[in-house]
Design an enzyme around this catalytic site. Structure first.
Site, PDB file in Angstrom:
ATOM      1  CG  ASP A   1      -6.472  -1.648  -1.710  1.00 36.74           C
ATOM      2  OD1 ASP A   1      -6.698  -2.857  -1.906  1.00 36.74           O
ATOM      3  OD2 ASP A   1      -5.564  -1.234  -0.966  1.00 36.74           O
TER       4      ASP A   1
ATOM      5  CG  ASP B   1      -1.982  -1.048   1.177  1.00 36.68           C
ATOM      6  OD1 ASP B   1      -2.471  -1.357   0.079  1.00 36.68           O
ATOM      7  OD2 ASP B   1      -2.347  -1.574   2.238  1.00 36.68           O
TER       8      ASP B   1
END
Length: 165
Positions: free
Chosen positions: A143, A125
């Site tokens: 995401d 991330d």
């Protein structure tokens, strides 16, 4: 209610191409982060956004991140089953543009994160939004694709219900 094809000549390929494009964009950005950042490194971009390197062994919002490793295989299995279901739905309804855009976005995002889980054991991330000390959990292109896809699925259903009235 069953969804009709909407177009007898519609093709599955544009939807698969969109999913592949999302996987490529996701993996490219994650490769850049892995190449230029160490775990925990951050770059200030604006007063509300940073680029960071974070690892998520869990699911959304780090759910089950500290579960001991078995979650890697659970989330991979769920993603593979979801991908199979999405492919089945895309094949059945290739002419429904919003529906297929939503599903192919979710498919691309799911595959992007599965690649990470299989390759690294965690999801990379790097997008960090914050405001006055509050940080939204870091996320990535995959995401974002899943989130946009889910929102479009909701919109598609609302529009379908409205049309049926």
């Amino acid at each position: 209610m069953a969804r009709g094809n909407g177009n007898g000549r519609a093709s599955l390929w544009p939807w698969l191409a969109w999913a592949v494009l999302l996987v490529i964009a996701d993996q490219f950005t994650k490769t850049l982060i892995l190449g230029y950042y160490r775990l925990g490194d951050a770059t200030y971009v604006t007063s509300f956004f940073n680029i960071v390197r974070a690892h998520n062994t869990g699911a959304a919002f780090s759910f089950l991140a500290d579960a001991g490793g078995w979650q890697r295989w659970l989330f991979t299995g769920i993603a593979v089953a979801t991908a199979a279901f999405i492919l089945w739905q895309l094949r059945a309804h290739p002419g429904q543009k919003l529906f297929c855009f939503a599903l192919s976005s979710i498919l691309g995002g799911a595959i992007g994160n599965v690649v990470d889980r299989l390759q690294h054991g965690y999801v990379v991330d790097f997008l960090d939004f914050h405001l006055r000390g509050w940080h939204f959990p870091a996320f990535n292109v995959a995401d974002a694709a899943i989130t946009v896809g889910a929102a479009c699925l909701i919109l598609d259903e609302l529009l379908r219900v409205r049309r049926e009235r």
